[in-house]
Design a protein around this motif. Structure first.
Motif, PDB file in Angstrom:
ATOM      1  N   TYR A 480     -79.467  24.930  -6.469  1.00  0.00           N
ATOM      2  CA  TYR A 480     -80.170  24.801  -7.752  1.00  0.00           C
ATOM      3  C   TYR A 480     -79.259  25.191  -8.914  1.00  0.00           C
ATOM      4  O   TYR A 480     -79.149  24.466  -9.917  1.00  0.00           O
ATOM      5  CB  TYR A 480     -81.427  25.673  -7.746  1.00  0.00           C
ATOM      6  CG  TYR A 480     -82.264  25.512  -8.999  1.00  0.00           C
ATOM      7  CD1 TYR A 480     -83.302  24.594  -9.048  1.00  0.00           C
ATOM      8  CD2 TYR A 480     -81.984  26.256 -10.149  1.00  0.00           C
ATOM      9  CE1 TYR A 480     -84.057  24.425 -10.199  1.00  0.00           C
ATOM     10  CE2 TYR A 480     -82.730  26.093 -11.309  1.00  0.00           C
ATOM     11  CZ  TYR A 480     -83.767  25.183 -11.326  1.00  0.00           C
ATOM     12  OH  TYR A 480     -84.497  25.012 -12.468  1.00  0.00           O
ATOM     13  N   PHE A 484     -77.955  22.762 -11.955  1.00  0.00           N
ATOM     14  CA  PHE A 484     -78.360  23.080 -13.328  1.00  0.00           C
ATOM     15  C   PHE A 484     -77.151  23.272 -14.241  1.00  0.00           C
ATOM     16  O   PHE A 484     -77.151  22.834 -15.399  1.00  0.00           O
ATOM     17  CB  PHE A 484     -79.225  24.344 -13.333  1.00  0.00           C
ATOM     18  CG  PHE A 484     -79.923  24.577 -14.639  1.00  0.00           C
ATOM     19  CD1 PHE A 484     -81.105  23.918 -14.955  1.00  0.00           C
ATOM     20  CD2 PHE A 484     -79.385  25.458 -15.585  1.00  0.00           C
ATOM     21  CE1 PHE A 484     -81.740  24.125 -16.166  1.00  0.00           C
ATOM     22  CE2 PHE A 484     -80.015  25.671 -16.797  1.00  0.00           C
ATOM     23  CZ  PHE A 484     -81.203  24.996 -17.097  1.00  0.00           C
ATOM     24  N   PRO A 512     -88.040  15.564 -11.592  1.00  0.00           N
ATOM     25  CA  PRO A 512     -89.369  16.181 -11.592  1.00  0.00           C
ATOM     26  C   PRO A 512     -90.294  15.594 -10.525  1.00  0.00           C
ATOM     27  O   PRO A 512     -91.192  16.284 -10.041  1.00  0.00           O
ATOM     28  CB  PRO A 512     -89.896  15.883 -13.001  1.00  0.00           C
ATOM     29  CG  PRO A 512     -89.192  14.652 -13.416  1.00  0.00           C
ATOM     30  CD  PRO A 512     -87.824  14.734 -12.804  1.00  0.00           C
ATOM     31  N   VAL A 517     -87.295  20.102 -10.945  1.00  0.00           N
ATOM     32  CA  VAL A 517     -87.466  20.710 -12.265  1.00  0.00           C
ATOM     33  C   VAL A 517     -88.860  20.405 -12.770  1.00  0.00           C
ATOM     34  O   VAL A 517     -89.528  19.471 -12.299  1.00  0.00           O
ATOM     35  CB  VAL A 517     -86.436  20.171 -13.293  1.00  0.00           C
ATOM     36  CG1 VAL A 517     -85.015  20.537 -12.911  1.00  0.00           C
ATOM     37  CG2 VAL A 517     -86.586  18.659 -13.469  1.00  0.00           C
ATOM     38  N   SER A 518     -89.303  21.175 -13.720  1.00  0.00           N
ATOM     39  CA  SER A 518     -90.542  20.885 -14.430  1.00  0.00           C
ATOM     40  C   SER A 518     -90.345  19.647 -15.313  1.00  0.00           C
ATOM     41  O   SER A 518     -89.244  19.396 -15.811  1.00  0.00           O
ATOM     42  CB  SER A 518     -90.947  22.079 -15.296  1.00  0.00           C
ATOM     43  OG  SER A 518     -91.886  21.702 -16.272  1.00  0.00           O
ATOM     44  N   GLU A 521     -88.872  20.642 -18.598  1.00  0.00           N
ATOM     45  CA  GLU A 521     -87.558  21.289 -18.660  1.00  0.00           C
ATOM     46  C   GLU A 521     -86.727  20.638 -19.772  1.00  0.00           C
ATOM     47  O   GLU A 521     -86.503  19.426 -19.769  1.00  0.00           O
ATOM     48  CB  GLU A 521     -86.853  21.131 -17.311  1.00  0.00           C
ATOM     49  CG  GLU A 521     -85.382  21.513 -17.306  1.00  0.00           C
ATOM     50  CD  GLU A 521     -85.159  22.960 -17.706  1.00  0.00           C
ATOM     51  OE1 GLU A 521     -84.279  23.207 -18.548  1.00  0.00           O
ATOM     52  OE2 GLU A 521     -85.893  23.837 -17.171  1.00  0.00           O
ATOM     53  N   TRP A 524     -83.797  18.321 -18.772  1.00  0.00           N
ATOM     54  CA  TRP A 524     -84.229  17.063 -18.154  1.00  0.00           C
ATOM     55  C   TRP A 524     -84.860  16.145 -19.203  1.00  0.00           C
ATOM     56  O   TRP A 524     -84.657  14.926 -19.173  1.00  0.00           O
ATOM     57  CB  TRP A 524     -85.221  17.315 -17.015  1.00  0.00           C
ATOM     58  CG  TRP A 524     -85.644  16.009 -16.422  1.00  0.00           C
ATOM     59  CD1 TRP A 524     -84.962  15.259 -15.517  1.00  0.00           C
ATOM     60  CD2 TRP A 524     -86.803  15.243 -16.772  1.00  0.00           C
ATOM     61  NE1 TRP A 524     -85.631  14.075 -15.266  1.00  0.00           N
ATOM     62  CE2 TRP A 524     -86.766  14.041 -16.028  1.00  0.00           C
ATOM     63  CE3 TRP A 524     -87.875  15.461 -17.643  1.00  0.00           C
ATOM     64  CZ2 TRP A 524     -87.751  13.068 -16.129  1.00  0.00           C
ATOM     65  CZ3 TRP A 524     -88.864  14.488 -17.737  1.00  0.00           C
ATOM     66  CH2 TRP A 524     -88.802  13.307 -16.993  1.00  0.00           C
TER      67      TRP A 524
END
Length: 633
Positions: A480, A484, A512, A517-518, A521, A524
């Motif tokens: 992760y 990121f 997502p 990820v949300s 985010e 994103w």
């Protein structure tokens, strides 16, 4: 109606001699002359790809043109050689066609609702004629049959029929004889490599140039039946209406099990029916598309064979089936996975699990509208693609949530896959798009490595299964952080295709969707906006656009990918742009053909491109519809 003459009787005798003659244990080969006569050729030799429907028996499929011609059929199964392939070569591919002689004949095509039974109508100044096409579902009693009924609905019609099979991908003509033991005609492969066929009909036909032809006077309420089967020495006293009723009930019963009850139900169900046609009843595997060799751009060379089971595509298909309530299909796929793949996972397999899919070019075929080369097999079968581990284990996770069985033995196999990911997640691969320019650290592959470990941990927690949870968690979290921080391009303000690149890739839309990820985010969301700006043409989304002299190892251009557009729809719904998601989805439905079927890509002239119909396109349509309905509720 034409009758056979003494000349045809002589031809039949000659055919029998040929069938018995062998040189070095091989049947005498035949040269293949062009066979596309004026009466049976399309005006420009090729119909658009989209002007076809599909029928099938869960073992193979056939494409039927809007004009009523079978232009593609592999026999006896999905990945066998063709016997009809006019869609890939108008001259030597082979076909089974009906043609109304009346000028200005119009054609309409539809499915009986909730089925894969196809109706083609011929509308002319003489009235209405109708062709019904279906295949009975494969069973122990029947491996293959195509049922075709020509019906006079109103008026009087003159209809020409021509059946011109070409074996071994159009390399060989056929040998035809009147059935000495009963009705119809026997059709043989001169090389003995593919099964013989039996055409059952009561129409007297002429045998000429390795084809069967007839001219029929069709009157109101006439029903003329043509049944093409394998010649297996069985009793072929088949009742057309009985088989039709059995087939219709099968598809109606299957459709009735669909649990989707939201907007666009008809489109969702048609997509599910298409996915079912691409699924093997015998093995439980699902192929990526019904065809091979159809181009991603007209006249281009990106012409691949998609008649195989990609782990990625099949896993996504099972996700769609599970969402719709079709747990039996997921169970059968899991059985196939357990039996064929868990010891050594590779990118793709033949439907029976065969691993060697040698790629070769069929130089004798001109390709759809001259798009060469036409390839069979697939050279990507031995590529390294790390994303397949995440996509497969995510599907196993969903299967577990739906109540599927995770036995001790199955769990041990899953653990081995996860341990492989733990040891190899940093390695380069060819990525989801199977580039042939070399390996890289692709974003999507890295995300799927995270998914593989994350979903396996969730399965272990849900089932209280033994695993090195601490080690897995540490590696998952490391992946992760790596994604990121190291796949972010500060200058572009976006996540990029692979580590260190400056290429945007639509597969970032999956971040997502895979719950990496949300959907809120910030990084994103910036990537999403960049994809909107640089990879879109209205609702059409391209996979990627190479810049600064970069290459993916392949020549030529390509269209927009339907799956990317439906990912885009799903993302719009997730970030709260529900009205826009609805409009984009409905506009994408407008790119489907008259039957609701979609190929792999949409060209910049609005045409469907690539293999047809494509599982990716239909499973992503289902997923996008689900997401919009979920948000609406």
């Amino acid at each position: 109606m034409l009758s056979r003459s003494g000349a045809q009787t002589a031809v039949n005798g000659f055919v029998r001699i040929l069938l018995e003659a062998r040189v070095n244990q091989q049947l005498i080969p035949w040269l293949v002359p062009p066979m596309s006569e004026h009466n049976f050729a399309y005006p420009d030799r090729y119909l658009p790809i989209a002007e076809h429907g599909i029928i099938g028996n869960l073992h193979t499929t056939a494409l039927v043109s809007v004009n009523g011609s079978i232009d593609f059929l592999c026999l006896p199964r999905f990945d066998s050689p063709t016997v009809f392939a006019r869609i890939l070569d108008a001259d030597v591919g082979g076909f089974f066609a009906f043609e109304c002689v009346a000028e200005d004949t119009q054609h309409k095509q539809l499915y009986l609702p909730g089925t894969n039974i196809l109706i083609t109508r011929f509308l002319s100044e003489n009235g209405i004629a109708e062709l019904t096409d279906f295949m009975p579902i494969v069973s122990e009693e029947r491996d293959f049959a195509i049922f075709r009924r020509l019906k006079g609905v109103y008026g009087q019609h003159t209809v020409r029929v021509k059946i011109a099979p070409r074996y071994s991908y159009g390399k060989s003509e056929c040998l035809i004889e009147k059935n000495p033991d009963g009705r119809g005609y026997l059709i043989h492969d001169p090389n003995g490599e593919q099964p013989s066929m039996h055409l059952i009909c009561d129409v007297e036909m002429e045998i000429h140039d390795s084809a069967l032809t007839a001219t029929i006077d069709l009157n109101r309420d006439d029903n003329l039946d043509f049944i093409l089967t394998l010649n297996e020495g069985k009793d072929f006293d088949l009742d057309w209406m009985e088989c039709f009723t059995e087939c219709r009930r099968y598809w109606n019963d299957w459709s009735a099990k669909c649990k989707y009850d939201g907007f666009w139900k008809e489109a969702v169900l048609r997509s599910a029916l298409a996915l079912k046609l691409l699924t093997s009843a015998r093995y439980g595997s699902t192929i990526a598309a019904a065809t091979f060799g159809l181009p991603e751009t007209m006249g281009g060379s990106r012409n691949w064979d998609y008649r195989f089971t990609w782990v990625r595509d099949a896993a996504f298909t099972m996700y769609a089936f599970l969402r719709l309530g079709y747990t039996k299909e997921a169970e059968q796929f899991m059985d196939w996975i357990r039996d064929k793949c868990m010891d050594h996972l590779q990118l793709m397999y033949a439907v029976d699990g065969e691993t060697e899919l040698h790629e070769m070019e069929l130089d004798h075929l001109e390709g759809y509208r001259g798009s060469k080369p036409v390839r069979i097999g697939n050279g990507a079968h031995d590529q390294k693609q790390m994303d397949i581990y995440g996509e497969l284990i995510d599907t196993i996770y969903l299967y577990n949530k739906a109540g599927g069985s995770i036995t001790h033995r199955f769990w041990q196999s899953i653990r081995k896959l996860v341990d492989y990911v733990v040891a190899h997640w940093q390695e380069e691969d060819h990525g989801i798009w199977e580039v042939r320019s070399g390996k890289e650290r692709f974003l999507h592959s890295a995300v799927c490595c995270w998914v593989a470990i994350d979903r396996a941990m969730k399965i272990a927690e849900d089932r209280s299964l033994p695993c090195p949870m601490g080690e897995w968690r540490k590696v998952r979290d490391t992946i992760y952080e790596d994604i990121f921080n190291n796949f972010w391009n500060e200058e572009m303000q976006a996540y990029v295709q692979f580590k260190g690149s400056s290429t945007l890739d639509a597969s970032a839309l999956l971040m997502p969707l895979l719950r990496f990820v949300s959907s809120q985010e910030p990084r994103w969301l910036k990537t999403f906006k960049a994809i909107e700006e640089k990879l879109s043409a209205d609702v059409l989304i391209f996979r990627y656009k190479l810049e600064h002299g970069a290459t993916d190892g392949l020549e030529g251009d390509e269209g927009a990918f339907a799956i990317c557009s439906f990912w885009y729809v799903e993302c719009l719904a997730r970030i709260g742009e529900l009205d826009k998601a609805t409009v984009v989805f409905e506009k994408m439905l407008g790119y489907a053909n008259h039957l609701g079927l979609m190929s792999e890509e949409i060209g910049l002239h609005g045409e469907q491109l690539g293999n047809f119909p494509q599982a990716f396109s239909h499973l992503s349509l289902i997923s996008a519809a689900f997401q919009i309905n979920k948000k609406r509720r």
